[in-house]
Design a protein around this motif. Structure first.
Motif, PDB file in Angstrom:
ATOM      1  N   VAL A 226       0.991  -1.102   0.105  1.00  0.00           N
ATOM      2  CA  VAL A 226       0.185   0.062  -0.050  1.00  0.00           C
ATOM      3  C   VAL A 226       0.890   1.281  -0.149  1.00  0.00           C
ATOM      4  CG1 VAL A 226      -2.037   1.200   1.045  1.00  0.00           C
ATOM      5  CG2 VAL A 226      -1.765  -1.374   1.487  1.00  0.00           C
ATOM      6  N   VAL A 227       0.582   2.104  -0.759  1.00  0.00           N
ATOM      7  CA  VAL A 227       1.518   3.358  -0.986  1.00  0.00           C
ATOM      8  C   VAL A 227       0.758   4.577  -1.157  1.00  0.00           C
ATOM      9  CG1 VAL A 227       3.270   1.911  -2.291  1.00  0.00           C
ATOM     10  CG2 VAL A 227       1.551   3.133  -3.720  1.00  0.00           C
ATOM     11  N   LYS A 228       1.550   5.804  -1.008  1.00  0.00           N
ATOM     12  CA  LYS A 228       0.969   6.876  -1.337  1.00  0.00           C
ATOM     13  C   LYS A 228       1.904   8.105  -1.941  1.00  0.00           C
ATOM     14  CE  LYS A 228       1.732   9.737   2.909  1.00  0.00           C
ATOM     15  NZ  LYS A 228       1.058  10.477   3.806  1.00  0.00           N
ATOM     16  N   LEU A 275       5.935   3.932   1.007  1.00  0.00           N
ATOM     17  CA  LEU A 275       5.524   2.770   1.217  1.00  0.00           C
ATOM     18  C   LEU A 275       4.996   2.628   2.828  1.00  0.00           C
ATOM     19  CD1 LEU A 275       7.479   2.357  -1.246  1.00  0.00           C
ATOM     20  CD2 LEU A 275       8.185  -0.088  -0.360  1.00  0.00           C
ATOM     21  N   LEU A 276       3.696   2.395   2.731  1.00  0.00           N
ATOM     22  CA  LEU A 276       2.981   2.563   3.836  1.00  0.00           C
ATOM     23  C   LEU A 276       2.841   1.073   4.597  1.00  0.00           C
ATOM     24  CD1 LEU A 276      -0.047   4.672   2.772  1.00  0.00           C
ATOM     25  CD2 LEU A 276       2.239   5.252   3.456  1.00  0.00           C
ATOM     26  N   TYR A 277       2.614  -0.214   3.917  1.00  0.00           N
ATOM     27  CA  TYR A 277       2.116  -1.291   4.512  1.00  0.00           C
ATOM     28  C   TYR A 277       2.426  -2.456   3.207  1.00  0.00           C
ATOM     29  CZ  TYR A 277      -0.778  -5.104   6.510  1.00  0.00           C
ATOM     30  OH  TYR A 277      -1.493  -5.987   7.247  1.00  0.00           O
ATOM     31  N   PHE A 278       3.018  -3.345   3.748  1.00  0.00           N
ATOM     32  CA  PHE A 278       3.317  -4.821   3.181  1.00  0.00           C
ATOM     33  C   PHE A 278       1.814  -5.480   3.051  1.00  0.00           C
ATOM     34  CE2 PHE A 278       4.752  -8.979   2.575  1.00  0.00           C
ATOM     35  CZ  PHE A 278       5.572  -8.897   1.337  1.00  0.00           C
ATOM     36  N   LEU A 279       1.343  -5.861   1.951  1.00  0.00           N
ATOM     37  CA  LEU A 279       0.174  -6.307   1.798  1.00  0.00           C
ATOM     38  C   LEU A 279       0.290  -7.953   1.621  1.00  0.00           C
ATOM     39  CD1 LEU A 279      -2.771  -5.449   1.802  1.00  0.00           C
ATOM     40  CD2 LEU A 279      -2.713  -5.258  -0.691  1.00  0.00           C
ATOM     41  N   ARG A 280       1.091  -8.129   0.651  1.00  0.00           N
ATOM     42  CA  ARG A 280       1.322  -9.806   0.379  1.00  0.00           C
ATOM     43  C   ARG A 280       2.444  -9.999  -0.245  1.00  0.00           C
ATOM     44  NH1 ARG A 280       0.129 -11.116  -4.583  1.00  0.00           N
ATOM     45  NH2 ARG A 280      -1.392  -9.704  -5.925  1.00  0.00           N
ATOM     46  N   GLU A 281       2.990 -11.176  -0.367  1.00  0.00           N
ATOM     47  CA  GLU A 281       4.028 -11.717  -1.083  1.00  0.00           C
ATOM     48  C   GLU A 281       3.649 -11.742  -2.764  1.00  0.00           C
ATOM     49  OE1 GLU A 281       6.395 -14.710   0.245  1.00  0.00           O
ATOM     50  OE2 GLU A 281       6.373 -14.032   2.198  1.00  0.00           O
ATOM     51  N   GLU A 282       4.648 -11.746  -3.487  1.00  0.00           N
ATOM     52  CA  GLU A 282       4.061 -11.951  -4.962  1.00  0.00           C
ATOM     53  C   GLU A 282       3.836 -13.496  -5.201  1.00  0.00           C
ATOM     54  OE1 GLU A 282       6.064 -10.531  -9.064  1.00  0.00           O
ATOM     55  OE2 GLU A 282       7.423 -11.521  -7.989  1.00  0.00           O
ATOM     56  N   GLU A 283       2.970 -13.704  -6.308  1.00  0.00           N
ATOM     57  CA  GLU A 283       2.328 -14.975  -6.272  1.00  0.00           C
ATOM     58  C   GLU A 283       2.289 -15.190  -7.890  1.00  0.00           C
ATOM     59  OE1 GLU A 283      -1.441 -16.237  -4.415  1.00  0.00           O
ATOM     60  OE2 GLU A 283      -0.868 -14.555  -3.175  1.00  0.00           O
ATOM     61  N   LYS A 284       2.196 -16.484  -8.426  1.00  0.00           N
ATOM     62  CA  LYS A 284       2.032 -16.926  -9.861  1.00  0.00           C
ATOM     63  C   LYS A 284       0.548 -17.437  -9.844  1.00  0.00           C
ATOM     64  CE  LYS A 284       3.446 -19.346 -13.829  1.00  0.00           C
ATOM     65  NZ  LYS A 284       4.464 -20.015 -14.443  1.00  0.00           N
ATOM     66  N   PHE A 285      -0.320 -16.729 -10.516  1.00  0.00           N
ATOM     67  CA  PHE A 285      -1.635 -17.141 -10.769  1.00  0.00           C
ATOM     68  C   PHE A 285      -1.738 -18.097 -12.058  1.00  0.00           C
ATOM     69  CE2 PHE A 285      -1.788 -13.458  -8.206  1.00  0.00           C
ATOM     70  CZ  PHE A 285      -2.430 -13.898  -6.885  1.00  0.00           C
ATOM     71  N   ASN A 286      -2.967 -18.759 -12.072  1.00  0.00           N
ATOM     72  CA  ASN A 286      -2.977 -19.693 -13.327  1.00  0.00           C
ATOM     73  C   ASN A 286      -3.657 -18.891 -14.303  1.00  0.00           C
ATOM     74  OD1 ASN A 286      -2.336 -22.082 -11.660  1.00  0.00           O
ATOM     75  ND2 ASN A 286      -4.284 -22.329 -10.973  1.00  0.00           N
ATOM     76  N   LEU A 300      -9.244  -3.836  -2.220  1.00  0.00           N
ATOM     77  CA  LEU A 300     -10.323  -3.757  -0.974  1.00  0.00           C
ATOM     78  C   LEU A 300      -9.435  -3.568   0.520  1.00  0.00           C
ATOM     79  CD1 LEU A 300     -13.092  -6.111  -2.203  1.00  0.00           C
ATOM     80  CD2 LEU A 300     -13.210  -3.811  -1.993  1.00  0.00           C
ATOM     81  N   ALA A 301      -8.433  -4.261   0.396  1.00  0.00           N
ATOM     82  CA  ALA A 301      -7.565  -4.655   1.538  1.00  0.00           C
ATOM     83  C   ALA A 301      -6.833  -3.335   1.890  1.00  0.00           C
ATOM     84  CB  ALA A 301      -6.574  -5.781   1.410  1.00  0.00           C
ATOM     85  N   SER A 302      -6.418  -2.913   0.713  1.00  0.00           N
ATOM     86  CA  SER A 302      -5.660  -1.614   0.798  1.00  0.00           C
ATOM     87  C   SER A 302      -6.541  -0.190   1.123  1.00  0.00           C
ATOM     88  CB  SER A 302      -5.066  -1.061  -0.666  1.00  0.00           C
ATOM     89  OG  SER A 302      -4.246  -2.028  -1.205  1.00  0.00           O
ATOM     90  N   LEU A 303      -7.635  -0.087   0.580  1.00  0.00           N
ATOM     91  CA  LEU A 303      -8.491   0.850   1.081  1.00  0.00           C
ATOM     92  C   LEU A 303      -8.838   0.721   2.249  1.00  0.00           C
ATOM     93  CD1 LEU A 303     -10.851   0.857  -2.085  1.00  0.00           C
ATOM     94  CD2 LEU A 303      -9.263   2.506  -1.399  1.00  0.00           C
ATOM     95  N   GLU A 304      -9.023  -0.562   3.090  1.00  0.00           N
ATOM     96  CA  GLU A 304      -9.401  -0.882   4.455  1.00  0.00           C
ATOM     97  C   GLU A 304      -8.127  -0.231   5.374  1.00  0.00           C
ATOM     98  OE1 GLU A 304     -10.422  -4.537   7.469  1.00  0.00           O
ATOM     99  OE2 GLU A 304     -10.308  -4.965   5.347  1.00  0.00           O
TER     100      GLU A 304
END
Length: 310
Positions: A226-228, A275-286, A300-304
């Motif tokens: 999450v950034v600004k 950089l305000l908050y580390f949300l999640r690690e990088e993932e590979k999606f199908n 949604l998680a960032s806005l929360e």
């Protein structure tokens, strides 16, 4: 604060209180040392000066060693300006400069160029050719050349050194909250917006692709943050991805920012990202669809986080 880009261009009109160091991060420990220097100088009608070097000495003397710094030199300058310093002296470090003996450094640099009245320095500071100079020699020379030496206690210097190490480690591990607490501000990345593949536009998440020109700048752990940013004097929040874009079979690291409620073209602009908050690690999606669904959840998680903390 006046910035001088060579010791030899510095012509002080007052005696100076000086400290020397890299001050990478300009974190809360550094800030304490610099603010104490500034206060002492002003209380005694002297000028405060901080001497630092760029390139970093290890970049010159150990070219094969990779070095990652918390701040670029411009970021360091901006942070030090906030401390109330009178002078920031950024001297170009070179092999020739590294050959100055301890005596030459004290006599020619500290005394003759900087007009030092008091030197505030760490107990473990080494200087001069082969790092031969130390706090004991400085104290001896201070009696000859009539300046005072104040030794920063081991506890304070060790705390400062440990903090810098912990900040770098925390950023590499995704422990952004820990890093920001030690820094006393949000870790930032600054770079130019360059052309990307524009895949984000096709899935509803247009991104600004950031190119950081300084190859020594530490880039944190891959993942979503999450950034600004302040753009045209307005604050915009967003989410940023650092990584190789495995879902898209990316082959190199990219830094991409998706700003919320923002539609202007940032191409070729230089922007600073907090950089305000580390949300999640990088993932590979199908699939691209699965990535898009995750990005919606990330937003949604960032806005929360923004609503609850900013």
């Amino acid at each position: 604060m006046e910035t001088v880009h060579s010791i030899f261009d510095f012509t002080p009109t007052h005696e100076t209180y000086v400290t020397i160091g890299t001050f990478d991060g300009v974190h809360i420990g550094h800030q304490k040392i610099v603010k104490d220097l500034v206060k002492q100088a002003h209380d005694n009608n002297k000028k405060s000066a901080l001497l630092t070097f760029f390139p970093h000495p290890r970049m010159v003397l150990q070219k094969e060693a990779s070095i990652e710094l918390i701040n670029t030199i411009d970021e360091r300058k901006k942070l030090l300006e906030a401390t109330g310093l009178d002078y920031l002296i950024i001297h170009p470090f070179s092999k020739e400069f590294s050959r100055l003996t301890a005596l030459d450094f004290v006599r020619d640099i500290l005394v003759n160029q900087l007009n030092v009245s008091k030197l505030i320095i760490g107990y473990d500071h080494h200087f001069g050719k082969n790092r031969e100079g130390n706090i004991e020699q400085l104290t001896e020379y201070s009696h000859i050349y009539n300046f005072e030496v104040q030794e920063i206690p081991a506890q304070d210097i060790d705390t400062v050194a440990v903090s810098s190490t912990k900040i770098r480690r925390a950023l590499k591990e995704g422990a952004l909250k820990t890093a920001n607490n030690y820094l006393g501000y949000h870790f930032t990345i600054k770079g130019k917006v360059v052309d990307g593949k524009k895949i984000g536009h096709t899935i509803g998440f247009p991104t600004a692709n950031i190119e950081v020109k300084e190859d020594y700048k530490l880039i944190p752990k891959a993942g979503v943050y999450v950034v600004k940013s302040s753009i045209d004097s307005k604050t915009f929040y967003g989410m940023m991805n650092i990584g190789n874009r495995p879902t898209l079979n990316g082959s190199h690291q990219t830094i991409e920012v998706n700003y919320f409620d923002f539609s202007e073209d940032l191409y070729n602009q230089t922007i600073e990202i907090e950089l305000l908050y580390f949300l999640r690690e990088e993932e590979k999606f199908n699939s691209l669809e699965a990535l898009t669904d995750q990005l919606k959840q990330d937003k949604l998680a960032s806005l929360e986080f923004i609503n609850n903390n900013m």
